[in-house]
Design an enzyme around this catalytic site. Sequence first.
Site, PDB file in Angstrom:
ATOM      1  N   ARG A   1      72.935  56.981  53.424  1.00 47.26           N
ATOM      2  CA  ARG A   1      73.536  58.289  53.173  1.00 47.26           C
ATOM      3  C   ARG A   1      73.439  59.226  54.383  1.00 47.26           C
ATOM      4  NH1 ARG A   1      72.204  60.084  47.386  1.00 47.26           N
ATOM      5  NH2 ARG A   1      70.336  58.981  48.027  1.00 47.26           N
TER       6      ARG A   1
ATOM      7  N   ASP B   1      67.543  52.455  52.754  1.00 45.36           N
ATOM      8  CA  ASP B   1      68.058  53.294  53.846  1.00 45.36           C
ATOM      9  C   ASP B   1      67.180  53.353  55.095  1.00 45.36           C
ATOM     10  OD1 ASP B   1      70.090  53.788  52.124  1.00 45.36           O
ATOM     11  OD2 ASP B   1      69.866  55.964  52.071  1.00 45.36           O
TER      12      ASP B   1
ATOM     13  N   SER C   1      89.236  39.853  68.419  1.00 44.13           N
ATOM     14  CA  SER C   1      88.818  40.428  67.134  1.00 44.13           C
ATOM     15  C   SER C   1      87.637  41.360  67.373  1.00 44.13           C
ATOM     16  CB  SER C   1      88.407  39.329  66.154  1.00 44.13           C
ATOM     17  OG  SER C   1      87.209  38.714  66.587  1.00 44.13           O
TER      18      SER C   1
ATOM     19  N   ARG D   1      48.309  43.522  40.233  1.00 40.84           N
ATOM     20  CA  ARG D   1      47.270  42.497  40.482  1.00 40.84           C
ATOM     21  C   ARG D   1      46.081  43.098  41.224  1.00 40.84           C
ATOM     22  NH1 ARG D   1      50.788  36.921  40.717  1.00 40.84           N
ATOM     23  NH2 ARG D   1      51.163  36.969  38.474  1.00 40.84           N
TER      24      ARG D   1
ATOM     25  N   MET E   1      75.678  50.968  53.399  1.00 45.82           N
ATOM     26  CA  MET E   1      75.025  52.154  52.837  1.00 45.82           C
ATOM     27  C   MET E   1      74.128  52.828  53.876  1.00 45.82           C
ATOM     28  SD  MET E   1      74.037  51.714  48.874  1.00 45.82           S
ATOM     29  CE  MET E   1      75.278  52.068  47.642  1.00 45.82           C
TER      30      MET E   1
ATOM     31  N   GLY F   1      67.789  55.060  43.964  1.00 47.26           N
ATOM     32  CA  GLY F   1      68.467  53.776  44.185  1.00 47.26           C
ATOM     33  C   GLY F   1      67.468  52.624  44.217  1.00 47.26           C
TER      34      GLY F   1
ATOM     35  N   THR G   1      62.906  60.678  45.307  1.00 42.91           N
ATOM     36  CA  THR G   1      61.750  60.312  44.481  1.00 42.91           C
ATOM     37  C   THR G   1      60.478  60.979  45.003  1.00 42.91           C
ATOM     38  OG1 THR G   1      62.763  58.162  44.130  1.00 42.91           O
ATOM     39  CG2 THR G   1      60.399  58.326  43.655  1.00 42.91           C
TER      40      THR G   1
ATOM     41  N   ARG H   1      72.186  46.576  47.896  1.00 45.65           N
ATOM     42  CA  ARG H   1      70.956  46.934  47.156  1.00 45.65           C
ATOM     43  C   ARG H   1      70.446  45.772  46.306  1.00 45.65           C
ATOM     44  NH1 ARG H   1      72.018  52.849  45.456  1.00 45.65           N
ATOM     45  NH2 ARG H   1      71.651  52.175  43.354  1.00 45.65           N
TER      46      ARG H   1
HETATM   47  O1  F6P Z   1      69.390  55.950  48.645  1.00 45.82           O
HETATM   48  C1  F6P Z   1      69.829  54.652  48.575  1.00 45.82           C
HETATM   49  C2  F6P Z   1      71.313  54.587  48.435  1.00 45.82           C
HETATM   50  O2  F6P Z   1      71.658  53.253  48.272  1.00 45.82           O
HETATM   51  C3  F6P Z   1      72.107  55.237  49.580  1.00 45.82           C
HETATM   52  O3  F6P Z   1      72.269  54.391  50.685  1.00 45.82           O
HETATM   53  C4  F6P Z   1      73.405  55.565  48.900  1.00 45.82           C
HETATM   54  O4  F6P Z   1      74.049  56.629  49.533  1.00 45.82           O
HETATM   55  C5  F6P Z   1      72.985  55.944  47.522  1.00 45.82           C
HETATM   56  O5  F6P Z   1      71.764  55.289  47.275  1.00 45.82           O
HETATM   57  C6  F6P Z   1      73.982  55.593  46.447  1.00 45.82           C
HETATM   58  O6  F6P Z   1      73.509  56.045  45.237  1.00 45.82           O
HETATM   59  P1  F6P Z   1      74.167  55.732  43.820  1.00 45.82           P
HETATM   60  O7  F6P Z   1      73.830  54.326  43.473  1.00 45.82           O
HETATM   61  O8  F6P Z   1      73.510  56.703  42.905  1.00 45.82           O
HETATM   62  O9  F6P Z   1      75.622  55.945  44.000  1.00 45.82           O
END
Ligand code: F6P
Length: 329
Positions: free
Chosen positions: A178, A134, A222, A24, A176, A10, A111, A262
């Site tokens: 995971r 993450d 709320s 650089r 996000m 990602g 990675t 992202r």
């Molecule tokens: O690892 C980074 C991340 O953004 C996680 O938070 C998320 O679960 C995953 O990648 C989503 O991956 P993709 O873009 O492959 O669906």
Amino acid sequence: MRIGVLCSGGDAPGMNPALRSIVRTACTLGDDVYGIKHGWEGILDEEFYTNDDGSFVMGLRSVSGLSKIGGTILHSSRSKRFRTPEGVENAAKILKKHKFDALIPIGGNGTLSGAVELGKVWDGQIIGLPGTIDNDLYGSDFTIGFATAVDSAVDCVDKLRDTAGSHDLMFFVEVMGRHCGDIALSTAIASGAEIACIPEAEEPPERLVKRLKKIKEAGKTSVIAIVAEGDESGGAVAMQQILKEAGNPFDSRAVVLGHVLRGGSPVAADRILASELGNFAVSAILHGETGKMAGKISNELVLTPLEDCVSKHRKVDAEQLRLLHIVAS
Ligand code: F6P
């Protein structure tokens, strides 16, 4: 020295400033950097970054203006081919054929796990950089991209709060992460959310509903709950349904922020971290280091064995959880 750089998995805001710093630093020291496109996939396809004049070595001007650019100009991917023993062997052969001395992979757990496997069959030096929103890597207090992702999430929650306030609503906002609740917890504290649902701290629906009833009795009209993608509930949509069935006293909606987090221009903290770690990775290579990740712990630049970075887990900050409960009361 011939150093390859790639971004894999990602994308994360700050990957570009990291590349800029690597190039650089290497240029200053007289070493050559080659950008490998599309992550591990790009090694197997022998796909290298090309300058406007058709040359391959990245120069000072190849990375001009990159501090503020989100995503990665090298492009990224999640390579299935590289994940096989043949793929890794093949990548090692290709790196040897192109006479690479060292590699800097930038990415998250997947990675860097790939980097561990490559290190078993390739004799070049490998220094990884933690590039993921993450913040789930052992070996660095913060990963490149995390600060920007939290900033983006807070921006969205601030907007949702207006509607929550106007309509006396509860929002379940999914961010996000995971396997990790760091984005959720930091977003909750910074945005003034009442609740954070994270994989590291399970809370049964009945207890949450009890808490929501108390919040209502205390006069709040709320509520915002930040739900980590990896929460055991299955995310914001599932959580909304579960709590509705368990007697949630608030009318509610679910919003999934997903990939929005992202993107965007990296915030200053990510640009600085990326610049520091990029520079540190190149000097680590020149000092003969390999099989490590460059990170920052307690304000010190440190190298941690890649195996540890991908197998050990950073603990969620218990102090932050305690803080959330106090400031959200
Ligand atoms: O690892 C980074 C991340 O953004 C996680 O938070 C998320 O679960 C995953 O990648 C989503 O991956 P993709 O873009 O492959 O669906």
